[in-house]
Design a protein around this motif. Structure first.
Motif, PDB file in Angstrom:
ATOM      1  N   ILE A 138      -5.737   0.210   1.364  1.00  0.00           N
ATOM      2  CA  ILE A 138      -4.849   1.395   1.401  1.00  0.00           C
ATOM      3  C   ILE A 138      -4.960   2.170   0.092  1.00  0.00           C
ATOM      4  CG2 ILE A 138      -2.469   2.201   1.678  1.00  0.00           C
ATOM      5  CD1 ILE A 138      -1.956  -0.239   3.442  1.00  0.00           C
ATOM      6  N   ILE A 139      -5.523   3.346   0.192  1.00  0.00           N
ATOM      7  CA  ILE A 139      -5.679   4.199  -0.991  1.00  0.00           C
ATOM      8  C   ILE A 139      -4.606   5.284  -0.899  1.00  0.00           C
ATOM      9  CG2 ILE A 139      -7.328   5.561  -2.380  1.00  0.00           C
ATOM     10  CD1 ILE A 139      -8.425   2.764  -1.534  1.00  0.00           C
ATOM     11  N   LYS A 140      -3.691   5.247  -1.833  1.00  0.00           N
ATOM     12  CA  LYS A 140      -2.578   6.190  -1.793  1.00  0.00           C
ATOM     13  C   LYS A 140      -3.111   7.618  -1.851  1.00  0.00           C
ATOM     14  CE  LYS A 140       1.946   6.118  -3.811  1.00  0.00           C
ATOM     15  NZ  LYS A 140       2.748   5.633  -4.924  1.00  0.00           N
ATOM     16  N   GLY A 141      -2.687   8.454  -0.918  1.00  0.00           N
ATOM     17  CA  GLY A 141      -3.097   9.861  -0.929  1.00  0.00           C
ATOM     18  C   GLY A 141      -4.424  10.118  -0.234  1.00  0.00           C
ATOM     19  N   ASP A 142      -5.076   9.094   0.267  1.00  0.00           N
ATOM     20  CA  ASP A 142      -6.345   9.328   0.983  1.00  0.00           C
ATOM     21  C   ASP A 142      -6.289   8.655   2.356  1.00  0.00           C
ATOM     22  OD1 ASP A 142      -8.889   9.747   1.894  1.00  0.00           O
ATOM     23  OD2 ASP A 142      -9.889   9.221  -0.008  1.00  0.00           O
ATOM     24  N   ILE A 169       2.012  -2.678  -0.978  1.00  0.00           N
ATOM     25  CA  ILE A 169       1.080  -2.408  -2.079  1.00  0.00           C
ATOM     26  C   ILE A 169      -0.171  -1.664  -1.602  1.00  0.00           C
ATOM     27  CG2 ILE A 169       1.909  -4.283  -3.527  1.00  0.00           C
ATOM     28  CD1 ILE A 169      -0.379  -6.012  -2.624  1.00  0.00           C
ATOM     29  N   ALA A 170      -0.754  -0.966  -2.551  1.00  0.00           N
ATOM     30  CA  ALA A 170      -1.931  -0.138  -2.271  1.00  0.00           C
ATOM     31  C   ALA A 170      -2.640   0.043  -3.608  1.00  0.00           C
ATOM     32  CB  ALA A 170      -1.469   1.208  -1.721  1.00  0.00           C
ATOM     33  N   SER A 171      -3.663   0.907  -3.627  1.00  0.00           N
ATOM     34  CA  SER A 171      -4.166   1.279  -4.950  1.00  0.00           C
ATOM     35  C   SER A 171      -4.142   2.789  -5.073  1.00  0.00           C
ATOM     36  CB  SER A 171      -5.568   0.715  -5.184  1.00  0.00           C
ATOM     37  OG  SER A 171      -6.403   1.094  -4.129  1.00  0.00           O
ATOM     38  N   ASP A 172      -4.124   3.237  -6.305  1.00  0.00           N
ATOM     39  CA  ASP A 172      -4.118   4.693  -6.494  1.00  0.00           C
ATOM     40  C   ASP A 172      -5.555   5.212  -6.486  1.00  0.00           C
ATOM     41  OD1 ASP A 172      -5.184   4.106  -8.975  1.00  0.00           O
ATOM     42  OD2 ASP A 172      -3.283   4.434 -10.071  1.00  0.00           O
ATOM     43  N   ALA A 173      -5.713   6.508  -6.716  1.00  0.00           N
ATOM     44  CA  ALA A 173      -7.044   7.126  -6.628  1.00  0.00           C
ATOM     45  C   ALA A 173      -8.016   6.505  -7.621  1.00  0.00           C
ATOM     46  CB  ALA A 173      -6.920   8.622  -6.859  1.00  0.00           C
ATOM     47  N   PRO A 177      -3.738  -1.023  -8.869  1.00  0.00           N
ATOM     48  CA  PRO A 177      -2.701  -1.416  -7.907  1.00  0.00           C
ATOM     49  C   PRO A 177      -1.437  -0.568  -8.069  1.00  0.00           C
ATOM     50  CG  PRO A 177      -3.586  -3.325  -9.064  1.00  0.00           C
ATOM     51  CD  PRO A 177      -4.125  -2.109  -9.764  1.00  0.00           C
ATOM     52  N   THR A 178      -0.853  -0.225  -6.962  1.00  0.00           N
ATOM     53  CA  THR A 178       0.376   0.579  -6.987  1.00  0.00           C
ATOM     54  C   THR A 178       1.205   0.218  -5.758  1.00  0.00           C
ATOM     55  OG1 THR A 178       1.257   2.826  -7.115  1.00  0.00           O
ATOM     56  CG2 THR A 178      -0.699   2.555  -5.782  1.00  0.00           C
ATOM     57  N   THR A 179       2.308   0.926  -5.563  1.00  0.00           N
ATOM     58  CA  THR A 179       3.150   0.621  -4.389  1.00  0.00           C
ATOM     59  C   THR A 179       3.374   1.886  -3.561  1.00  0.00           C
ATOM     60  OG1 THR A 179       5.312   1.182  -5.256  1.00  0.00           O
ATOM     61  CG2 THR A 179       4.432  -0.976  -5.878  1.00  0.00           C
ATOM     62  N   LEU A 180       3.888   1.657  -2.354  1.00  0.00           N
ATOM     63  CA  LEU A 180       4.194   2.788  -1.467  1.00  0.00           C
ATOM     64  C   LEU A 180       5.664   3.191  -1.552  1.00  0.00           C
ATOM     65  CD1 LEU A 180       2.164   1.638   1.675  1.00  0.00           C
ATOM     66  CD2 LEU A 180       1.464   3.279  -0.061  1.00  0.00           C
ATOM     67  N   GLY A 181       6.376   2.668  -2.561  1.00  0.00           N
ATOM     68  CA  GLY A 181       7.801   3.003  -2.709  1.00  0.00           C
ATOM     69  C   GLY A 181       8.666   1.899  -2.142  1.00  0.00           C
ATOM     70  N   ARG A 182       9.930   1.834  -2.630  1.00  0.00           N
ATOM     71  CA  ARG A 182      10.833   0.766  -2.183  1.00  0.00           C
ATOM     72  C   ARG A 182      10.982   0.771  -0.667  1.00  0.00           C
ATOM     73  NH1 ARG A 182      13.794  -2.435  -5.562  1.00  0.00           N
ATOM     74  NH2 ARG A 182      13.568  -3.756  -3.729  1.00  0.00           N
ATOM     75  N   GLY A 183      10.905  -0.382  -0.087  1.00  0.00           N
ATOM     76  CA  GLY A 183      10.981  -0.490   1.379  1.00  0.00           C
ATOM     77  C   GLY A 183       9.674  -0.121   2.042  1.00  0.00           C
ATOM     78  N   GLY A 184       8.608   0.000   1.214  1.00  0.00           N
ATOM     79  CA  GLY A 184       7.355   0.576   1.699  1.00  0.00           C
ATOM     80  C   GLY A 184       6.543  -0.279   2.663  1.00  0.00           C
ATOM     81  N   ASP A 186       7.248  -1.162   5.632  1.00  0.00           N
ATOM     82  CA  ASP A 186       7.274  -0.515   6.959  1.00  0.00           C
ATOM     83  C   ASP A 186       6.144   0.512   7.045  1.00  0.00           C
ATOM     84  OD1 ASP A 186       9.627  -1.850   7.409  1.00  0.00           O
ATOM     85  OD2 ASP A 186      10.929  -0.089   7.193  1.00  0.00           O
ATOM     86  N   TYR A 187       6.012   1.253   5.951  1.00  0.00           N
ATOM     87  CA  TYR A 187       4.993   2.302   5.889  1.00  0.00           C
ATOM     88  C   TYR A 187       3.601   1.678   5.968  1.00  0.00           C
ATOM     89  CZ  TYR A 187       2.856   6.620   3.936  1.00  0.00           C
ATOM     90  OH  TYR A 187       2.110   7.745   3.717  1.00  0.00           O
ATOM     91  N   SER A 188       3.426   0.546   5.230  1.00  0.00           N
ATOM     92  CA  SER A 188       2.141  -0.159   5.296  1.00  0.00           C
ATOM     93  C   SER A 188       1.812  -0.480   6.750  1.00  0.00           C
ATOM     94  CB  SER A 188       2.195  -1.484   4.533  1.00  0.00           C
ATOM     95  OG  SER A 188       2.737  -1.309   3.266  1.00  0.00           O
ATOM     96  N   ALA A 189       2.840  -0.967   7.476  1.00  0.00           N
ATOM     97  CA  ALA A 189       2.608  -1.382   8.859  1.00  0.00           C
ATOM     98  C   ALA A 189       2.154  -0.195   9.705  1.00  0.00           C
ATOM     99  CB  ALA A 189       3.884  -1.992   9.436  1.00  0.00           C
ATOM    100  N   ALA A 190       2.796   0.966   9.492  1.00  0.00           N
ATOM    101  CA  ALA A 190       2.422   2.150  10.278  1.00  0.00           C
ATOM    102  C   ALA A 190       1.004   2.584   9.922  1.00  0.00           C
ATOM    103  CB  ALA A 190       3.413   3.282  10.024  1.00  0.00           C
ATOM    104  N   ILE A 191       0.652   2.464   8.648  1.00  0.00           N
ATOM    105  CA  ILE A 191      -0.710   2.829   8.220  1.00  0.00           C
ATOM    106  C   ILE A 191      -1.729   1.888   8.868  1.00  0.00           C
ATOM    107  CG2 ILE A 191      -2.263   2.926   6.219  1.00  0.00           C
ATOM    108  CD1 ILE A 191       0.203   3.823   4.549  1.00  0.00           C
ATOM    109  N   TYR A 192      -1.438   0.575   8.836  1.00  0.00           N
ATOM    110  CA  TYR A 192      -2.353  -0.376   9.482  1.00  0.00           C
ATOM    111  C   TYR A 192      -2.471  -0.074  10.979  1.00  0.00           C
ATOM    112  CZ  TYR A 192      -3.407  -3.532   5.604  1.00  0.00           C
ATOM    113  OH  TYR A 192      -3.904  -4.071   4.450  1.00  0.00           O
ATOM    114  N   ALA A 193      -1.327   0.259  11.600  1.00  0.00           N
ATOM    115  CA  ALA A 193      -1.343   0.509  13.045  1.00  0.00           C
ATOM    116  C   ALA A 193      -2.202   1.729  13.365  1.00  0.00           C
ATOM    117  CB  ALA A 193       0.082   0.701  13.555  1.00  0.00           C
ATOM    118  N   ALA A 194      -2.046   2.785  12.555  1.00  0.00           N
ATOM    119  CA  ALA A 194      -2.824   4.007  12.818  1.00  0.00           C
ATOM    120  C   ALA A 194      -4.305   3.752  12.539  1.00  0.00           C
ATOM    121  CB  ALA A 194      -2.293   5.156  11.965  1.00  0.00           C
ATOM    122  N   GLY A 195      -4.585   3.059  11.428  1.00  0.00           N
ATOM    123  CA  GLY A 195      -5.981   2.804  11.062  1.00  0.00           C
ATOM    124  C   GLY A 195      -6.689   1.914  12.072  1.00  0.00           C
TER     125      GLY A 195
END
Ligand code: ASP
Length: 714
Positions: A138-142, A169-173, A177-184, A186-195
């Protein structure tokens, strides 16, 4: 492919992780799974504290000791022997890396810990398991690169049954290593689902789905079974903690429903969030809040799935808050929500009040009704029941027609007779005579059922006492049933009182006008009635006002009224004043005066002793008399009106003198201004210097039906 994400409380300890493993194993039996995990509950907060604590590894390790213990405890309980040792080693080395990491990366280690433990456990259970490094994928912003990375990773491992990925967790450009924000997570899961172009996305948590309010504040909050992406986004953005708001977009773009489930009750279907067309939901969705501590203000959002009427919605929110004694600072609205700004001190009470108003439906009480009569009023009433079902339910009352009868047929159906099929059902009913319908009602009607007399029967009232004794309530529009000799009337009232039932008959005088209620209220409050003038014969009002306005003899006008269906079947009942007399009896008794027919001085337009077939010739013969009276009226700038009057008179037996007759009224009298079938009652009492005037339409099947329904629901 299925994506299942479990939050911190679902992996908080070994027992909970075992539940997760059961759910995941069952899912993996059906299809491949991407399992996205949060850190164990409280872990992220601890890591944030460590990251802002001492910079040296030893100091950090000391701070992290309780967290390490929790992980070690989980490992001890989940594994044995060699597997336990390996898991322990891996855990310690993750802690080791954590304490040596740059401060801003420390927070990313919680998910590494939880996901590596669970992946190892699944593999030990002989499930083809692969751990995915979300920091690489997961690359934040890409978005495009991220989706490509995910789909490549899956494709590269065709044998994998469960892919375990750390959430959050993700990585930046720059690859850090970075994060997707508190509670993130859920967002990781949606990203994995879409990908991974998954077919399902399930967010497993510790509550039974998205709820109409936070159950900690509003105990009666309930799960929202279906909702749109838009409403979910609105709720998540404005304080609903169960879903991280950014999660919605990737799922929505992929057209993938989000199912929120409860780890601790896996059979509960939870909430499904999808597009408005498929979510099938509409209307108010839930109420959320966000605090702004500096201002000691809380914003409460009431969210709808569809566009709202802004003004009406704001008013309803304001009203319900005021009823709870809370004055909102401001109430505004957008297309789909209302926002009330409240002082934080009363925010919980405000949330409860709004939830009560919009989401806590009054418990429905069902009343069974038995209808007698199938004329115009009954038909209008039955139609009204069909149309008003929703409104009645809102007030917590549902009516079910169980019985329907006219003068020769009746039908009783305990399942209920729908308004639409009433006519047809009655047609197929039992043919009867005598009291069989009443007997059948008494056999099956529970107490508090309502018998509704919409007939013009002269003798149906004879059954009233039996019904009332069985605890069956009565509503009637039939004045013949109430204008009975006073002893019979008093017996009915007593039977009602003694058996906890009611008998209501507001419709019998002035149809939908609130006549009897007003009179009995005055009487109850001890107000002494000085006089009542009742211009309550619609037929005679119509006849006198037409005679005044239009050419033709009095007989012509009566004939026209009869043709228009304005008179009783036998017009002599109107002309003899019988109808007005009955109303006067009912009115007087409501005022507590036991008036009898013999106490009333009646001056009929024409007597009942005129044979029916001689009616019109007799009227023709009387024309000079009618014409002379009309001339007299014109001369004195007055109108002729047929007035039933009750006037205090100490010399009379009841203390009142009563009459029913034609009178001349001048412009100072309210009855002068009546038109057509309008009614008026002028009530003078000791308490009030000015008379009470009740005036308005006095007839019409619709109006009567509405008034009957009011008596039923009151
Ligand atoms: N562990 C992270 C947090 O507590 C992310 C998550 O659980 O969704 O914010």
């Amino acid at each position: 492919m299925q994506v299942l994400k479990f939050g911190g409380s679902s992996v908080a300890n070994a027992t909970n992780i075992s539940r997760v493993l059961d759910i995941v194993t069952a899912a993996a039996g059906k299809d491949r799974v991407i399992l996205v995990l949060s850190a164990i509950s409280g872990c992220t907060d601890s890591l944030l504290a460590i990251s802002s604590g001492p910079g040296d590894p030893d100091g950090r390790l000391e701070m992290a000791a309780p967290l390490l213990e929790r992980h070690k405890d989980i490992i001890t309980r989940l594994f044995t022997g060699k597997e336990r040792d390996e898991a322990m080693d891996q855990c310690k080395s993750i802690f080791e890396s954590m304490v040596h990491s740059p401060a801003e990366e420390i927070v990313t280690f919680g998910e590494l810990l939880s996901s590596s433990i669970v992946a190892r456990k699944l593999a030990c259970d002989r499930i083809e398991t692969l751990w995915l490094d979300s920091r690489k994928l997961i690359i934040k912003g890409d978005k495009d690169q991220t989706y490509k990375n995910i789909s490549d990773a899956i494709e590269a491992n065709p044998g994998g049954r469960v892919f375990v990925a750390p959430g959050f967790i993700a990585s930046d450009a720059n690859g850090r290593p970075t994060t997707l924000g508190r509670g993130g997570s859920d967002y990781s899961a949606a990203i994995y689902a879409a990908g991974a172009k998954a077919d399902t996305l399930e967010i497993w948590t510790d509550v039974p789905g998205m709820m109409t309010a936070n159950p900690k504040t509003v105990p009666l909050a309930r799960t929202i079974p279906l909702m749109s992406y838009g409403a979910a986004l609105d709720m998540a953005t404005h304080g609903a903690k169960v879903l991280y708001a950014p999660t919605v977009k990737p799922a929505m773009d992929a057209g993938l429903p989000i199912n929120i489930r409860n780890t601790f009750n896996p059979s509960d279907p939870g909430t499904i969030i999808s597009s408005p067309e498929t979510s099938g939901s509409n209307g108010w969705t839930g109420v959320t809040s966000t605090d702004s501590p500096q201002k000691e203000e809380t914003l409460i959002y009431l969210i709808n799935d569809t566009p709202i009427n802004p003004e009406a919605s704001c008013d309803r929110v304001t009203d319900c808050l005021r009823k709870a004694g809370i004055e909102p600072l401001e109430v505004t609205s957008s297309d789909t929500d209302v926002c009330a700004s409240i002082r934080t001190a009363v925010a919980n009470a405000a949330l409860q009040a709004i939830h009560r108003e919009f989401f806590e439906t009054v418990p429905l009480s069902e009343t069974l009704v038995f209808i007698a009569g199938f004329g115009s009023v009954a038909k209008a009433f039955i139609q009204l029941l069909g149309e008003n079902a929703a409104a009645a339910q809102r007030n917590g009352k549902a009516l079910r027609i169980i019985g329907l009868g006219n003068s020769h047929r009746y039908i009783i159906d305990k399942e209920g007779i729908s308004p639409q099929e009433a006519a047809q059902k009655l047609e197929s009913g039992v043919y009867y005579s005598g009291n069989k319908y009443i007997d059948a009602i008494l056999e099956c009607a529970p107490r508090r059922s309502i018998f509704i007399d919409l007939t013009d029967s002269e003798d149906i009232h004879r059954s009233f006492t039996r019904l009332l004794r069985a605890g069956i309530n009565i509503v009637t529009s039939n004045r013949r049933s109430i204008a009975v000799p006073f002893v019979e009337f008093a017996a009915m009232k007593a039977a009602a009182r003694e058996n906890g039932a009611f008998i209501r008959y507001e419709t019998t005088v002035g149809s939908a006008l609130p006549v009897l209620g007003s009179i009995s209220l005055s009487a109850n409050s001890g107000d002494e009635i000085l006089s009542i003038e009742a211009v309550v014969s619609c037929t005679l009002n119509q006849i006198f006002s037409s005679y005044d306005l239009f050419p033709g003899t009095f007989a012509d006008i009566v004939r026209k009224a009869q043709e228009d269906g304005l008179t009783e079947k036998d017009p002599r009942i109107d002309l003899a004043g019988t109808d007005a007399l009955r109303k006067l009896l009912i009115i007087s008794r409501e005022a507590g005066i036991p008036l009898e027919e013999r106490d009333v001085e009646i001056r009929p337009v024409i007597g009942m002793d005129t044979p029916l077939d001689r009616l019109y010739p007799t009227l023709e013969a009387m024309e000079p008399q009618f014409a002379a009276a009309e001339r007299e009226a014109d001369k004195t700038l007055s109108h002729q009106r047929f007035v039933a009057t009750l006037r205090k008179d100490p010399a009379s037996p009841n203390g009142y003198k009563a009459s029913v007759r034609t009178r001349l009224v001048d412009q100072k009298h309210p009855a002068y201004w009546l038109k057509g079938t309008e009614n008026a009652l002028i009530i003078r009492s000791a308490f009030h210097p000015y008379p009470l005037l009740i005036q308005g339409p006095g007839e019409g099947a619709q109006q009567a039906a509405g008034s009957v329904l009011n008596d039923v629901l009151r």
